[in-house]
Design a protein around this motif. Structure first.
Motif, PDB file in Angstrom:
ATOM      1  N   VAL A  97       2.725  28.030   4.183  1.00 34.42           N
ATOM      2  CA  VAL A  97       1.372  29.305   4.033  1.00 34.42           C
ATOM      3  C   VAL A  97       0.115  28.257   3.960  1.00 34.42           C
ATOM      4  N   ASN A  98      -0.867  28.838   4.815  1.00 34.81           N
ATOM      5  CA  ASN A  98      -1.921  28.025   5.029  1.00 34.81           C
ATOM      6  C   ASN A  98      -2.803  28.407   3.580  1.00 34.81           C
ATOM      7  N   GLY A  99      -3.473  27.361   3.246  1.00 33.99           N
ATOM      8  CA  GLY A  99      -4.192  27.348   1.877  1.00 33.99           C
ATOM      9  C   GLY A  99      -3.455  26.860   0.727  1.00 33.99           C
ATOM     10  N   SER A 100      -2.200  26.757   1.026  1.00 27.17           N
ATOM     11  CA  SER A 100      -1.156  26.773  -0.466  1.00 27.17           C
ATOM     12  C   SER A 100      -0.977  25.439  -0.986  1.00 27.17           C
ATOM     13  N   ARG A 101      -1.542  24.433  -0.023  1.00 24.00           N
ATOM     14  CA  ARG A 101      -1.116  23.006  -0.201  1.00 24.00           C
ATOM     15  C   ARG A 101      -2.087  22.266  -1.366  1.00 24.00           C
ATOM     16  N   PHE A 102      -1.660  21.485  -2.251  1.00 22.36           N
ATOM     17  CA  PHE A 102      -2.572  20.610  -3.007  1.00 22.36           C
ATOM     18  C   PHE A 102      -1.949  19.329  -3.456  1.00 22.36           C
ATOM     19  N   SER A 103      -2.601  18.284  -3.909  1.00 15.56           N
ATOM     20  CA  SER A 103      -2.142  17.165  -4.292  1.00 15.56           C
ATOM     21  C   SER A 103      -1.754  17.358  -5.674  1.00 15.56           C
ATOM     22  N   TYR A 104      -0.367  17.030  -6.001  1.00 13.64           N
ATOM     23  CA  TYR A 104       0.312  17.122  -7.242  1.00 13.64           C
ATOM     24  C   TYR A 104       0.511  15.722  -7.888  1.00 13.64           C
ATOM     25  N   ALA A 105       0.333  14.733  -7.183  1.00 12.10           N
ATOM     26  CA  ALA A 105       0.374  13.496  -7.687  1.00 12.10           C
ATOM     27  C   ALA A 105      -0.090  12.366  -6.685  1.00 12.10           C
ATOM     28  N   THR A 106      -0.345  11.215  -7.020  1.00 16.68           N
ATOM     29  CA  THR A 106      -0.958  10.018  -6.358  1.00 16.68           C
ATOM     30  C   THR A 106       0.204   9.057  -6.952  1.00 16.68           C
ATOM     31  N   GLY A 107       0.741   8.547  -5.781  1.00 15.78           N
ATOM     32  CA  GLY A 107       1.840   7.444  -6.232  1.00 15.78           C
ATOM     33  C   GLY A 107       1.552   6.205  -6.245  1.00 15.78           C
ATOM     34  N   LYS A 108       2.163   5.145  -6.876  1.00 15.24           N
ATOM     35  CA  LYS A 108       1.975   3.512  -6.829  1.00 15.24           C
ATOM     36  C   LYS A 108       3.151   2.974  -6.191  1.00 15.24           C
ATOM     37  N   LEU A 109       2.800   1.961  -5.423  1.00 21.93           N
ATOM     38  CA  LEU A 109       3.728   1.198  -4.612  1.00 21.93           C
ATOM     39  C   LEU A 109       4.078  -0.069  -5.591  1.00 21.93           C
ATOM     40  N   VAL A 110       5.348  -0.696  -5.840  1.00 20.55           N
ATOM     41  CA  VAL A 110       5.574  -1.779  -6.687  1.00 20.55           C
ATOM     42  C   VAL A 110       6.607  -2.667  -5.693  1.00 20.55           C
ATOM     43  N   LEU A 111       6.412  -3.940  -5.834  1.00 24.98           N
ATOM     44  CA  LEU A 111       7.398  -4.854  -5.549  1.00 24.98           C
ATOM     45  C   LEU A 111       8.453  -5.146  -6.676  1.00 24.98           C
ATOM     46  N   TRP A 112       9.738  -4.823  -6.615  1.00 26.26           N
ATOM     47  CA  TRP A 112      10.401  -4.830  -7.853  1.00 26.26           C
ATOM     48  C   TRP A 112      11.609  -5.651  -7.426  1.00 26.26           C
ATOM     49  N   SER A 113      12.159  -6.254  -8.557  1.00 26.38           N
ATOM     50  CA  SER A 113      13.537  -6.974  -8.391  1.00 26.38           C
ATOM     51  C   SER A 113      14.404  -6.679  -9.922  1.00 26.38           C
ATOM     52  N   ALA A 114      15.841  -6.542  -9.678  1.00 23.10           N
ATOM     53  CA  ALA A 114      16.469  -6.117 -10.826  1.00 23.10           C
ATOM     54  C   ALA A 114      16.662  -7.614 -11.583  1.00 23.10           C
ATOM     55  N   GLN A 115      16.296  -8.716 -10.968  1.00 20.67           N
ATOM     56  CA  GLN A 115      16.328  -9.969 -11.710  1.00 20.67           C
ATOM     57  C   GLN A 115      15.068 -10.306 -12.410  1.00 20.67           C
ATOM     58  N   PRO A 116      15.131 -10.577 -13.930  1.00 15.73           N
ATOM     59  CA  PRO A 116      14.047 -10.941 -14.497  1.00 15.73           C
ATOM     60  C   PRO A 116      13.677 -12.068 -13.816  1.00 15.73           C
ATOM     61  N   GLY A 117      12.182 -12.364 -13.874  1.00 11.92           N
ATOM     62  CA  GLY A 117      11.581 -13.495 -13.350  1.00 11.92           C
ATOM     63  C   GLY A 117      11.474 -13.660 -11.840  1.00 11.92           C
ATOM     64  N   LEU A 118      12.059 -12.884 -11.328  1.00 18.15           N
ATOM     65  CA  LEU A 118      11.903 -13.365  -9.440  1.00 18.15           C
ATOM     66  C   LEU A 118      10.771 -12.714  -8.993  1.00 18.15           C
ATOM     67  N   VAL A 119      10.244 -11.651  -9.279  1.00 20.46           N
ATOM     68  CA  VAL A 119       9.096 -11.306  -8.911  1.00 20.46           C
ATOM     69  C   VAL A 119       7.729 -11.652  -9.927  1.00 20.46           C
ATOM     70  N   ASP A 120       6.719 -12.448  -9.340  1.00 22.84           N
ATOM     71  CA  ASP A 120       5.766 -12.817 -10.566  1.00 22.84           C
ATOM     72  C   ASP A 120       4.676 -11.770 -10.328  1.00 22.84           C
ATOM     73  N   ALA A 121       3.818 -11.732 -11.188  1.00 22.18           N
ATOM     74  CA  ALA A 121       2.635 -10.836 -11.626  1.00 22.18           C
ATOM     75  C   ALA A 121       1.893 -10.678 -10.514  1.00 22.18           C
ATOM     76  N   GLN A 122       1.627 -11.556  -9.536  1.00 17.78           N
ATOM     77  CA  GLN A 122       0.664 -11.608  -8.203  1.00 17.78           C
ATOM     78  C   GLN A 122       1.407 -11.532  -6.924  1.00 17.78           C
ATOM     79  N   GLY A 123       2.872 -11.335  -7.169  1.00 20.69           N
ATOM     80  CA  GLY A 123       3.479 -10.936  -5.861  1.00 20.69           C
ATOM     81  C   GLY A 123       3.512 -12.450  -4.853  1.00 20.69           C
ATOM     82  N   GLU A 124       3.449 -13.339  -5.374  1.00 19.12           N
ATOM     83  CA  GLU A 124       3.379 -14.808  -4.621  1.00 19.12           C
ATOM     84  C   GLU A 124       4.956 -15.030  -4.060  1.00 19.12           C
TER      85      GLU A 124
END
Length: 251
Positions: free
Chosen positions: A94-121
């Protein structure tokens, strides 16, 4: 039982029957990254309106193909703003019905603690065998991941290690099960109580990829559906926005 009580019971039964008759089911296509918040919003929506949102989760690109081919969805919550705009232009929404409901964020993630550092190095060090992303042609979060790797100058080096999921949900599954040591996923998939709830993570700076604006649109088959229109309006309420924020999105 006194007649007046019977009369009131009869009136109550009729009122309940009338409310049930007015309640509708709405078929909703939802981008996989928005699974957890939408389940909560749908439950609140049913409590508050009586209407039931029947949710199907998947990749935005795949939903586009299904909707274009007549899939019986009435509301579409995409993981980008381009796909709903295209559906409007093509007359499927329907023309004109569209709207932004959220702005998402991308994350680099590992299930292993300590593998991914806070700067993505970890991406530059390459101390891993597999990195998961969602298919860029189907999933906007996958496209954002590719854009990030290109901005960092690492696409060529990481290409041999990439494993692709059809959706961001499948990419998350690869990482959470250990089939890939780390991966680019939606922050909402691992975010709870104002922080990443497990493993290790690097929230990708927004200047490394285009904004992930997620649009909702009312589909053409539901242009006269009051229940579908109510769901679209409900997504803009403070109650829904509070849920959206709780999962790391900006409404």
């Amino acid at each position: 039982m006194p007649k007046i009580v019977l009369r009131w019971l009869s009136v109550l039964c009729l009122a309940l029957a009338s409310a049930a008759a007015l309640a509708e089911e709405i078929q909703v296509a939802v981008a996989a990254n928005f699974t957890a918040p939408m389940k909560l919003i749908a439950a609140d929506f049913e409590k508050d309106t009586g209407h039931k949102a029947v949710l199907t989760f998947g990749a935005t690109g795949k939903f586009y193909a299904q909707i274009s081919n007549g899939a019986p969805f009435e509301v579409f919550l995409a993981a980008d703003d381009e796909t709903p705009a295209r559906l409007e232009k093509e007359g499927t929404a329907v023309n004109g019905s569209r709207f932004s409901y959220a702005t998402g964020k991308l994350v680099l993630w590992s299930a292993q603690p300590g593998l991914v550092d806070a700067q993505g190095e970890v991406l530059k060090k390459g101390d891993f065998k597999k990195i998961a992303i969602a298919a860029p042609r189907l999933a906007p979060y996958g496209a954002a991941a590719v854009e990030t790797m290109n901005k960092l100058g690492l696409q060529a080096a990481l290409e041999p290690k990439l494993v692709q999921g059809e959706s961001i949900g499948q990419a998350f599954s690869f990482v959470s099960t250990g089939n890939a040591e780390l991966g680019f996923i939606a922050l909402s998939q691992v975010y709870e109580g104002g922080k990443v709830k497990s493993g290790s993570a690097w929230v990708v700076p927004e200047n490394l990829h285009s904004p992930i604006r997620q649009d909702a649109v009312l589909l053409a088959r539901a242009k006269d559906s009051k229940a579908a229109a109510q769901l679209m309006a409900y997504l803009k309420t403070d109650k829904a926005k509070a849920v959206i924020r709780a999962f790391g999105y900006e409404p």
